[in-house]
Design a protein around this motif. Sequence first.
Motif, PDB file in Angstrom:
ATOM      1  N   VAL A 168      16.767 -14.675  41.470  1.00 46.74           N
ATOM      2  CA  VAL A 168      15.621 -14.595  40.855  1.00 46.74           C
ATOM      3  C   VAL A 168      15.532 -13.322  39.754  1.00 46.74           C
ATOM      4  CG1 VAL A 168      14.271 -15.458  42.803  1.00 46.74           C
ATOM      5  CG2 VAL A 168      14.608 -13.195  42.429  1.00 46.74           C
ATOM      6  N   LEU A 169      14.843 -13.427  38.721  1.00 49.54           N
ATOM      7  CA  LEU A 169      14.816 -12.329  37.761  1.00 49.54           C
ATOM      8  C   LEU A 169      16.352 -11.973  37.102  1.00 49.54           C
ATOM      9  CD1 LEU A 169      12.288 -10.089  39.420  1.00 49.54           C
ATOM     10  CD2 LEU A 169      11.755 -11.730  37.612  1.00 49.54           C
ATOM     11  N   PRO A 170      17.085 -13.095  36.866  1.00 52.08           N
ATOM     12  CA  PRO A 170      18.515 -12.740  36.118  1.00 52.08           C
ATOM     13  C   PRO A 170      18.598 -12.017  35.354  1.00 52.08           C
ATOM     14  CG  PRO A 170      17.886 -15.062  35.732  1.00 52.08           C
ATOM     15  CD  PRO A 170      16.678 -14.549  36.891  1.00 52.08           C
ATOM     16  N   GLU A 171      17.571 -11.877  34.151  1.00 49.27           N
ATOM     17  CA  GLU A 171      17.468 -11.299  33.032  1.00 49.27           C
ATOM     18  C   GLU A 171      17.297  -9.620  33.577  1.00 49.27           C
ATOM     19  OE1 GLU A 171      13.183 -12.546  33.595  1.00 49.27           O
ATOM     20  OE2 GLU A 171      15.312 -13.323  33.940  1.00 49.27           O
ATOM     21  N   TRP A 172      16.748  -9.451  34.716  1.00 49.67           N
ATOM     22  CA  TRP A 172      16.538  -8.005  35.201  1.00 49.67           C
ATOM     23  C   TRP A 172      17.848  -7.510  35.824  1.00 49.67           C
ATOM     24  CZ3 TRP A 172      12.420  -5.120  33.354  1.00 49.67           C
ATOM     25  CH2 TRP A 172      11.526  -5.758  32.788  1.00 49.67           C
ATOM     26  N   SER A 173      18.950  -8.335  36.000  1.00 42.89           N
ATOM     27  CA  SER A 173      20.236  -7.686  36.816  1.00 42.89           C
ATOM     28  C   SER A 173      20.547  -6.730  35.961  1.00 42.89           C
ATOM     29  CB  SER A 173      21.239  -8.927  37.022  1.00 42.89           C
ATOM     30  OG  SER A 173      21.671  -9.458  35.734  1.00 42.89           O
ATOM     31  N   GLU A 174      21.452  -5.913  36.794  1.00 40.92           N
ATOM     32  CA  GLU A 174      21.871  -4.636  36.198  1.00 40.92           C
ATOM     33  C   GLU A 174      23.337  -4.376  36.547  1.00 40.92           C
ATOM     34  OE1 GLU A 174      20.220  -1.102  38.334  1.00 40.92           O
ATOM     35  OE2 GLU A 174      18.759  -2.698  38.792  1.00 40.92           O
ATOM     36  N   ALA A 175      24.223  -3.867  35.656  1.00 45.06           N
ATOM     37  CA  ALA A 175      25.763  -3.567  35.922  1.00 45.06           C
ATOM     38  C   ALA A 175      25.633  -2.090  36.099  1.00 45.06           C
ATOM     39  CB  ALA A 175      26.485  -4.041  34.672  1.00 45.06           C
ATOM     40  N   THR A 176      26.450  -1.861  37.241  1.00 41.14           N
ATOM     41  CA  THR A 176      26.799  -0.364  37.601  1.00 41.14           C
ATOM     42  C   THR A 176      28.174   0.077  37.609  1.00 41.14           C
ATOM     43  OG1 THR A 176      24.514  -0.179  38.743  1.00 41.14           O
ATOM     44  CG2 THR A 176      26.271   1.643  39.327  1.00 41.14           C
ATOM     45  N   GLN A 177      28.642   1.093  37.061  1.00 39.57           N
ATOM     46  CA  GLN A 177      30.044   1.341  36.995  1.00 39.57           C
ATOM     47  C   GLN A 177      30.715   1.879  38.430  1.00 39.57           C
ATOM     48  OE1 GLN A 177      32.377   1.174  34.525  1.00 39.57           O
ATOM     49  NE2 GLN A 177      33.840   1.207  35.975  1.00 39.57           N
ATOM     50  N   LEU A 178      31.641   1.220  38.868  1.00 38.48           N
ATOM     51  CA  LEU A 178      32.396   1.774  40.085  1.00 38.48           C
ATOM     52  C   LEU A 178      33.559   2.497  39.610  1.00 38.48           C
ATOM     53  CD1 LEU A 178      32.495   1.523  43.167  1.00 38.48           C
ATOM     54  CD2 LEU A 178      34.103  -0.283  43.094  1.00 38.48           C
ATOM     55  N   SER A 179      33.681   3.821  40.133  1.00 40.23           N
ATOM     56  CA  SER A 179      34.915   4.544  39.646  1.00 40.23           C
ATOM     57  C   SER A 179      35.679   5.107  40.608  1.00 40.23           C
ATOM     58  CB  SER A 179      34.151   5.697  38.483  1.00 40.23           C
ATOM     59  OG  SER A 179      33.524   5.065  37.597  1.00 40.23           O
ATOM     60  N   LEU A 180      36.915   5.670  40.132  1.00 42.90           N
ATOM     61  CA  LEU A 180      37.752   6.515  41.087  1.00 42.90           C
ATOM     62  C   LEU A 180      37.584   8.038  40.268  1.00 42.90           C
ATOM     63  CD1 LEU A 180      41.074   4.208  41.273  1.00 42.90           C
ATOM     64  CD2 LEU A 180      39.737   5.131  43.092  1.00 42.90           C
ATOM     65  N   ILE A 181      37.390   9.027  41.223  1.00 43.16           N
ATOM     66  CA  ILE A 181      37.199  10.255  40.768  1.00 43.16           C
ATOM     67  C   ILE A 181      37.889  11.259  41.489  1.00 43.16           C
ATOM     68  CG2 ILE A 181      35.379  11.989  39.913  1.00 43.16           C
ATOM     69  CD1 ILE A 181      33.206   9.890  40.044  1.00 43.16           C
ATOM     70  N   CYS A 182      38.548  12.388  40.749  1.00 42.51           N
ATOM     71  CA  CYS A 182      39.509  13.086  41.391  1.00 42.51           C
ATOM     72  C   CYS A 182      39.467  14.393  40.643  1.00 42.51           C
ATOM     73  CB  CYS A 182      40.929  12.481  41.158  1.00 42.51           C
ATOM     74  SG  CYS A 182      42.218  13.582  41.684  1.00 42.51           S
ATOM     75  N   PRO A 183      39.211  15.645  41.403  1.00 38.90           N
ATOM     76  CA  PRO A 183      39.385  16.882  41.036  1.00 38.90           C
ATOM     77  C   PRO A 183      40.819  17.185  39.992  1.00 38.90           C
ATOM     78  CG  PRO A 183      38.853  17.067  43.306  1.00 38.90           C
ATOM     79  CD  PRO A 183      39.327  15.720  42.852  1.00 38.90           C
TER      80      PRO A 183
END
Length: 308
Positions: free
Chosen positions: A255-270
């Motif tokens: 439902v509400l496909p126009e309200w779907s959202e994309a979120t970045q999945l990242s690898l992070i390292c000091p």
Amino acid sequence: MNNISWRWVRAFLLVAEHGSFTAAAEASGQSKANLSQQVTELEKALGVQLLHRTTRSLRLTSIGEGYLERSQLAFRQLESAADWAMQSTRELKGVIRMNSVGGLIGEELVAPLVFRFQQAHPGVEVELDFSSPRVDLPGSPYDLVVRMGELADSTLVARSLHRVTTRYVASPEFLVRQGPVREPADLRELPLIYGSVDHWLLVRGSEQQLVHAKKGFRIISGRAMRQAALAGLGVTRLADAYVQADIARGDLVEVLPEWSEATQLSLICPPHRYQLQRVRELMDWLKEHFAGVYAQALGEGLPLGRIG
């Protein structure tokens, strides 16, 4: 710094991390008197008080808290320097402390890739932790983190893994019973299946709609939230890896496909841990293989049965 011994600093770290001279002595095999003398020498050399001592308790002063944080970081950097210097062969070896998002993404996708990496490099031991919602990486013991969302600290080394799409879904039976969901306002009177946060912020371009859960089910598990949606208990919001195959089969309806959202999945390292070859190799391995296992999850779905 020339008049300060690293042994004194190490003694202070031991006492601060264990909470007492007695516990620090037991952990290190040193005597309480020796540890106390070293901490006293450190305080004299610095000209400040690091610890409040009484017969019953020990606590850090405000300066002691700041000195502890900076000293822990310094020792981690020294350990990284030693690791880097000892990388004299092509064989990868050593420990990688890793923290990851949990649920399907961490446990079903990231973890198997880490296991395969360890099989390919028997000298590497990866300590994989799913415990934290979000860690302060520069101040943590972790070498590598898998994190959802935008990166605020630009000093960290970041590698993009995937763009995860969040979808709003419900069962066909639920929608027949409750009626169609055409706009975010329709969610406000429906039972929602939500996680640790009891409100959803829906975004479409510059438009935002906030929906609070007035009724429904609070479930701190993506897998269980999916099962509840399949059982017709309400509308839920989950990453596409959980529900894409269900949508394709018709078991769930987006439902509400126009309200779907994309979120970045990242690898992070000091930065100081990125110098280690084993950490770079693991990052490259995950970067190379993650998209494939994610696509497989979208196509095949979870190996879980439907409730009811």
